[in-house]
Design a protein around this motif. Structure first.
Motif, mmCIF file in Angstrom:
data_model
loop_
_atom_site.group_PDB
_atom_site.id
_atom_site.type_symbol
_atom_site.label_atom_id
_atom_site.label_comp_id
_atom_site.label_asym_id
_atom_site.label_seq_id
_atom_site.Cartn_x
_atom_site.Cartn_y
_atom_site.Cartn_z
ATOM 1 N N PRO A 231 0.822 -1.223 0.000
ATOM 2 C CA PRO A 231 0.000 0.000 0.000
ATOM 3 C C PRO A 231 0.853 1.268 0.000
ATOM 4 O O PRO A 231 0.762 2.099 0.915
ATOM 5 N N ILE A 232 1.674 1.427 -1.028
ATOM 6 C CA ILE A 232 2.527 2.611 -1.130
ATOM 7 C C ILE A 232 1.644 3.817 -1.455
ATOM 8 O O ILE A 232 0.794 3.763 -2.342
ATOM 9 N N ALA A 233 1.839 4.912 -0.723
ATOM 10 C CA ALA A 233 0.993 6.104 -0.895
ATOM 11 C C ALA A 233 1.065 6.634 -2.323
ATOM 12 O O ALA A 233 2.106 6.598 -2.972
ATOM 13 N N GLY A 234 -0.085 7.141 -2.782
ATOM 14 C CA GLY A 234 -0.177 7.706 -4.122
ATOM 15 C C GLY A 234 -1.318 7.084 -4.885
ATOM 16 O O GLY A 234 -1.735 5.958 -4.610
ATOM 17 N N SER A 235 -1.847 7.810 -5.856
ATOM 18 C CA SER A 235 -2.975 7.320 -6.630
ATOM 19 C C SER A 235 -2.537 6.215 -7.578
ATOM 20 O O SER A 235 -1.381 6.151 -7.997
ATOM 21 N N GLY A 236 -3.471 5.317 -7.909
ATOM 22 C CA GLY A 236 -3.226 4.269 -8.882
ATOM 23 C C GLY A 236 -2.562 3.039 -8.303
ATOM 24 O O GLY A 236 -2.171 2.996 -7.132
ATOM 25 N N PRO A 265 -3.296 5.756 -18.615
ATOM 26 C CA PRO A 265 -3.622 4.348 -18.858
ATOM 27 C C PRO A 265 -2.539 3.402 -18.340
ATOM 28 O O PRO A 265 -2.835 2.413 -17.705
ATOM 29 N N LEU A 266 -1.278 3.685 -18.580
ATOM 30 C CA LEU A 266 -0.178 2.864 -18.054
ATOM 31 C C LEU A 266 1.049 3.733 -17.801
ATOM 32 O O LEU A 266 2.178 3.374 -18.118
#
Length: 480
Positions: A231-236, A265-266
């Motif tokens: 669960p590394i912080a940051g979106s996605g 997208p990636l």
């Protein structure tokens, strides 16, 4: 439609009259609808697909009817055929086996004619076209789904995962630690996007013939469901790579990885290092290495891919990181891995010439390992822009040193217009001097020309076997 007068309901009924009416109605149904009841109770016809060269069951072979109903063999090579409209009918099945098939007829059709009957058993023999033997899926749901519909494999239990992306695995503290990317689960379309983790024994397979059964001890949540472990912080999503177990100065081993944060997208927008916390059963951020910006749009070299340990001529031990060929090295210690100033960038080989000298094969992703039987370094990699599959052709190559030169590439696996990427060799599964080489990869419709995803199998890990004493693979030469 009205009931006959005998069954017409009187204005007032006694309990006994109602019971009599009920029994009469039940009798009428039982006498007038036997065909419907028999159709509902039809026992499936068992169809076994086997490799004609060795009699092994072949997983992931599709049989398709002329009205486009698809059946796909499970890990035991079985299909439970249950179409009532085709029972007792001569039926054409088109056969598609991703490297396994049947001879075409005069019209170019590749298939078989069978007459399925309830409770009977039929066999389809297929021939293998390339050296690698498919052993079966090792992730996902319904691994023995067809067999269980036939009343077989009753003791097998699936584990709550329906699909998962690329694998990382390493021996650590007497176990194999596994991690997978984006993971599909039954209870919601959006699954796990911060890696799924599990452990197994160091040698988790008892044999290397199908059907195979690989059971994981997943890291689970309070409901007993597999959960994310990065669960590394940051979106996605969070993706991990460069999975390794390294000793520190005191001799304690740390499970480490390089993380990437991804947005649609990636797009990779952050890269860093993370370390496994045994008490919390998850990876924790160690440091950020790079954040995307206009000034620095691409990540610098870092410990990615499937690392291997290697001793140089002076006896110093290094970790080589690459995907497939080494692109970075550092001394095999936690302190050296943690300090980018101690890393050394390498230039990986760009293409590998095929054994017959006709093709320069460009690797996409893959893995290398030392092989004691061949007394060579060996590689398994996906071909970039392969045929017939853009990212589904798998090649084998050899070298005297992990940094190359790599040569003698042989096409060992094909996937008909389907993707099979990020292969991982498993030398730890076998004895050191074994001629058997095992590897897995992600079977997925993504980036392919396929119009339909293969039920149950799509977005899962499939295990293959190469016999390194097979002349079709390495010619007539003895181990070198």
């Amino acid at each position: 439609m009205s009931l006959p007068r005998a069954f017409a309901r009187p204005a007032v009924q006694t309990i006994s009259q109602r019971r009599s009416l009920g029994w009469l109605l039940l009798l009428v149904v039982s006498l007038t609808a036997p065909s419907q009841r028999e159709a509902l109770a039809l026992e499936p016809c068992r169809i076994d697909v086997v490799d004609e060269s060795n009699g092994w069951p072949v997983p992931l072979v599709e049989l398709r009817t002329t009205h486009h109903v698809r059946f796909v063999t499970d890990n035991a090579g079985r299909i439970a055929f249950d179409l009532p409209e085709l029972m007792n009918q001569e039926t054409w099945f088109t056969v598609e086996g991703h490297g396994y098939g049947v001879t075409a007829d005069g019209f170019g059709q590749r298939g078989v004619r069978l007459t399925p009957r309830p409770g009977e058993r039929l066999t389809v023999n297929v021939h293998r076209q390339l050296p690698a033997k498919r052993l079966g899926r090792i992730t996902g749901g319904g691994l023995f789904g067809e067999s269980q519909k036939l009343g077989l494999e009753k003791d097998w239990r699936d584990q709550g995962v329906l699909g998962c992306d690329s694998v990382q695995t390493v021996a650590h503290q007497g176990k194999l630690y596994w991690n997978w990317g984006d993971t599909t689960v039954p209870h919601y379309p959006l699954g796990i996007f911060d890696m799924t983790g599990a452990t197994t024994s160091l040698k988790p397979l008892k044999h290397f013939e199908p059907p195979i059964r690989l059971h994981y001890d997943y890291v689970v949540d309070e409901k007993g469901r597999p959960r994310g472990v990065a669960p590394i912080a940051g979106s996605g999503p969070t993706w991990l790579s460069g999975y390794a177990s390294l000793p520190d100065a005191s001799g304690a081993h740390h499970l480490v990885a390089t993380y990437s944060k991804i947005r649609p997208p990636l797009e990779e927008y952050e890269v860093g290092l993370c370390v496994w916390n045994d008490d919390r059963s998850l990876f924790e951020k160690e440091r950020t290495l790079w954040t995307k910006s206009r000034g620095v749009p691409k990540s610098p070299p870092c410990p990615r891919g499937h690392p291997v340990s290697w001793k140089d001529d002076a006896g110093a031990e290094w970790m080589l990181f690459g995907d497939p060929f080494p692109a970075l090295k550092c001394r095999a210690t936690f302190e050296d891995w943690s300090d980018p100033s101690r890393w050394q960038a390498l230039e990986p080989q760009g293409t590998v010439i095929s054994r017959d000298g006709t093709e320069q094969v460009k690797p996409h992703r893959g893995c290398i390992a030392w092989n004691a039987y061949r007394r060579k370094w060996v590689a398994i990699f996906t071909q970039m822009y392969g045929k017939p599959s853009l990212l589904g052709e798998i090649w084998y190559a050899e070298a005297d040193a992990p940094t190359g030169p790599w040569r003698d590439a042989v096409n060992v696996v094909t996937h008909q217009h389907y993707t099979f990427y990020n292969p991982r060799i498993h030398p730890e599964f076998t004895n050191e001097d074994s001629p058997v080489l095992l590897f897995e990869g992600t079977y997925t419709k993504t980036f392919s020309q396929a119009n339909e995803a293969t039920p149950r199998h799509d977005y899962n890990q499939v295990l293959y076997r190469l016999d390194l004493d097979d002349p079709d693979l390495v010619g007539s030469s003895a181990p070198r």
